[in-house]
Design a protein around this motif. Structure first.
Motif, mmCIF file in Angstrom:
data_model
loop_
_atom_site.group_PDB
_atom_site.id
_atom_site.type_symbol
_atom_site.label_atom_id
_atom_site.label_comp_id
_atom_site.label_asym_id
_atom_site.label_seq_id
_atom_site.Cartn_x
_atom_site.Cartn_y
_atom_site.Cartn_z
ATOM 1 N N MET A 1 0.827 -1.199 0.000
ATOM 2 C CA MET A 1 0.000 0.000 0.000
ATOM 3 C C MET A 1 0.865 1.253 0.000
ATOM 4 O O MET A 1 0.574 2.235 -0.669
ATOM 5 C CB MET A 1 -0.905 -0.024 1.239
ATOM 6 N N LEU A 2 1.953 1.222 0.763
ATOM 7 C CA LEU A 2 2.849 2.372 0.827
ATOM 8 C C LEU A 2 3.439 2.663 -0.545
ATOM 9 O O LEU A 2 3.505 3.821 -0.981
ATOM 10 C CB LEU A 2 3.962 2.114 1.844
ATOM 11 N N LEU A 3 3.866 1.616 -1.257
ATOM 12 C CA LEU A 3 4.459 1.830 -2.574
ATOM 13 C C LEU A 3 3.424 2.301 -3.592
ATOM 14 O O LEU A 3 3.774 3.004 -4.542
ATOM 15 C CB LEU A 3 5.146 0.555 -3.067
ATOM 16 N N CYS A 4 2.172 1.929 -3.406
ATOM 17 C CA CYS A 4 1.124 2.455 -4.291
ATOM 18 C C CYS A 4 1.075 3.974 -4.184
ATOM 19 O O CYS A 4 0.965 4.684 -5.192
ATOM 20 C CB CYS A 4 -0.236 1.863 -3.919
ATOM 21 N N GLY A 5 1.166 4.473 -2.957
ATOM 22 C CA GLY A 5 1.177 5.915 -2.754
ATOM 23 C C GLY A 5 2.406 6.565 -3.355
ATOM 24 O O GLY A 5 2.328 7.652 -3.947
ATOM 25 N N ILE A 6 3.554 5.912 -3.225
ATOM 26 C CA ILE A 6 4.788 6.448 -3.799
ATOM 27 C C ILE A 6 4.695 6.503 -5.318
ATOM 28 O O ILE A 6 5.121 7.478 -5.950
ATOM 29 C CB ILE A 6 5.992 5.593 -3.349
ATOM 30 N N VAL A 7 4.139 5.457 -5.926
ATOM 31 C CA VAL A 7 3.955 5.440 -7.379
ATOM 32 C C VAL A 7 3.103 6.625 -7.820
ATOM 33 O O VAL A 7 3.430 7.338 -8.782
ATOM 34 C CB VAL A 7 3.310 4.116 -7.838
ATOM 35 N N ASN A 8 2.011 6.862 -7.110
ATOM 36 C CA ASN A 8 1.124 7.973 -7.469
ATOM 37 C C ASN A 8 1.821 9.318 -7.343
ATOM 38 O O ASN A 8 1.647 10.206 -8.188
ATOM 39 C CB ASN A 8 -0.129 7.944 -6.588
ATOM 40 N N GLU A 9 2.620 9.485 -6.286
ATOM 41 C CA GLU A 9 3.318 10.755 -6.095
ATOM 42 C C GLU A 9 4.412 10.952 -7.143
ATOM 43 O O GLU A 9 4.630 12.062 -7.631
ATOM 44 C CB GLU A 9 3.919 10.817 -4.688
ATOM 45 N N LEU A 10 5.103 9.874 -7.499
ATOM 46 C CA LEU A 10 6.140 9.971 -8.526
ATOM 47 C C LEU A 10 5.546 10.385 -9.868
ATOM 48 O O LEU A 10 6.136 11.181 -10.606
ATOM 49 C CB LEU A 10 6.869 8.633 -8.671
ATOM 50 N N LYS A 11 4.390 9.844 -10.182
ATOM 51 C CA LYS A 11 3.741 10.190 -11.449
ATOM 52 C C LYS A 11 3.462 11.683 -11.531
ATOM 53 O O LYS A 11 3.540 12.284 -12.607
ATOM 54 C CB LYS A 11 2.438 9.398 -11.601
ATOM 55 N N LYS A 12 3.145 12.286 -10.389
ATOM 56 C CA LYS A 12 2.841 13.715 -10.371
ATOM 57 C C LYS A 12 4.091 14.569 -10.567
ATOM 58 O O LYS A 12 4.020 15.662 -11.123
ATOM 59 C CB LYS A 12 2.181 14.088 -9.039
ATOM 60 N N SER A 13 5.237 14.081 -10.090
ATOM 61 C CA SER A 13 6.453 14.898 -10.080
ATOM 62 C C SER A 13 7.429 14.580 -11.209
ATOM 63 O O SER A 13 8.396 15.311 -11.417
ATOM 64 C CB SER A 13 7.174 14.729 -8.737
ATOM 65 N N ASN A 197 -4.331 -1.103 13.290
ATOM 66 C CA ASN A 197 -3.053 -1.751 13.622
ATOM 67 C C ASN A 197 -1.915 -1.256 12.729
ATOM 68 O O ASN A 197 -1.043 -2.031 12.304
ATOM 69 C CB ASN A 197 -3.171 -3.275 13.514
ATOM 70 N N ASP A 198 -1.961 0.043 12.427
ATOM 71 C CA ASP A 198 -0.902 0.683 11.630
ATOM 72 C C ASP A 198 -0.734 0.038 10.259
ATOM 73 O O ASP A 198 0.375 -0.042 9.721
ATOM 74 C CB ASP A 198 0.437 0.655 12.381
ATOM 75 N N THR A 199 -1.845 -0.407 9.672
ATOM 76 C CA THR A 199 -1.794 -1.098 8.383
ATOM 77 C C THR A 199 -2.575 -0.318 7.334
ATOM 78 O O THR A 199 -3.807 -0.243 7.388
ATOM 79 C CB THR A 199 -2.377 -2.520 8.506
ATOM 80 N N PHE A 200 -1.862 0.256 6.371
ATOM 81 C CA PHE A 200 -2.506 1.024 5.312
ATOM 82 C C PHE A 200 -3.489 0.171 4.517
ATOM 83 O O PHE A 200 -4.582 0.619 4.172
ATOM 84 C CB PHE A 200 -1.449 1.591 4.353
ATOM 85 N N LEU A 201 -3.084 -1.058 4.201
ATOM 86 C CA LEU A 201 -3.901 -1.894 3.327
ATOM 87 C C LEU A 201 -5.261 -2.176 3.949
ATOM 88 O O LEU A 201 -6.291 -2.109 3.271
ATOM 89 C CB LEU A 201 -3.173 -3.201 3.014
ATOM 90 N N TRP A 202 -5.278 -2.501 5.249
ATOM 91 C CA TRP A 202 -6.558 -2.787 5.909
ATOM 92 C C TRP A 202 -7.473 -1.571 5.833
ATOM 93 O O TRP A 202 -8.662 -1.683 5.528
ATOM 94 C CB TRP A 202 -6.315 -3.170 7.370
ATOM 95 N N VAL A 203 -6.920 -0.402 6.093
ATOM 96 C CA VAL A 203 -7.720 0.827 6.050
ATOM 97 C C VAL A 203 -8.279 1.049 4.648
ATOM 98 O O VAL A 203 -9.460 1.361 4.471
ATOM 99 C CB VAL A 203 -6.875 2.040 6.485
#
Length: 239
Positions: A1-13, A197-203
């Motif tokens: 899940m964290l890398l999904c967010g990084i991919v999205n941010e990289l695409k913007k920049s 439980n500090d889990t992005f994917l579950w959220v």
């Protein structure tokens, strides 16, 4: 899940001339749990981004046909194609992202070797990889030389804060879209904060259900006490 967010941010920049390719391993899916599938996926997205790179595939395909990419020699053929692509002078700054190396159940040593080799001979190519904290993987990647490591297990407080911020942001969006009242918003927020439980994917999965399925929200409300109820797909506060 964290890398999904990084991919999205990289695409913007990213600059228009930059390229990015990513692959998400999953041990339970035979289509995406091996090194050959990873190379195939990375190559596909690079060629899709820059069609001129298809010449490197065509050269091998014309010589041996599609069976070369499907039989026992597929890894060798794809490795050669991948090497030619990342060394192509027309390829500008490139980001290659591989999530969950530990989920690669077949060909992991070869996969790690190619990451190490290509990161050293192609400085315009930047790798971003993730994995559980497995010493064999970490030790092998250390051979790449110029690397930066982030151990999330050692940054639990930062991860917890990030998940909390993510939850609050997404609940605000959900509230605006679904027009929740204050009590409903508080109930949903409390449930997510208490069980994440500090889990992005579950959220993310829970939020997806809430967007599409009122029964999921009904379950959450049922855990929040008797002051909320759902009737005819509408949420009511019980005074």
């Amino acid at each position: 899940m964290l890398l999904c967010g990084i991919v999205n941010e990289l695409k913007k920049s990213m600059a228009k001339s930059d390229a990015m390719s990513h692959f998400f391993c999953q041990a339970t899916d035979s289509r995406i749990n091996n090194s050959t599938a990873m190379l195939r996926g990375l190559i596909y997205l690079l060629v899709d981004r820059q069609p001129s790179l298809i010449l490197h595939i065509r050269k091998t395909y014309d010589h041996a046909g599609k069976t070369l990419f499907e039989d026992a020699n597929a890894w060798v053929a794809l490795s050669e194609i991948f090497t030619n692509i990342v060394q192509d002078p027309s390829l500008d700054s490139t980001y290659l992202i591989v999530d969950a190396l530990d989920e690669c159940t077949e060909g992991l040593p070869e996969l790690l070797d190619i990451i190490i080799q290509k990161s050293s001979v192609s400085p315009h190519v930047k790798w971003l990889v993730s994995s559980r904290n497995w010493p064999p993987i970490e030790e092998r990647l250390d051979r790449a030389g110029s690397t930066v490591s982030l151990c999330l297990e050692l940054n639990a407080e930062s991860i917890s804060t990030a998940v909390s911020i993510f939850i609050r942001h997404k609940v605000r969006q959900l509230t605006q879209e679904k027009k929740y009242d204050d009590k409903t918003q508080e109930a949903v927020l409390e449930h997510l904060l208490s069980n994440a439980n500090d889990t992005f994917l579950w959220v993310a999965l829970m939020l997806e259900d809430m967007y599409d399925d009122v029964e999921s929200l009904q379950e959450i409300i049922g855990l929040c006490g008797s002051f909320l109820t759902v009737r005819k797909d509408k949420i009511y506060f019980v005074h």
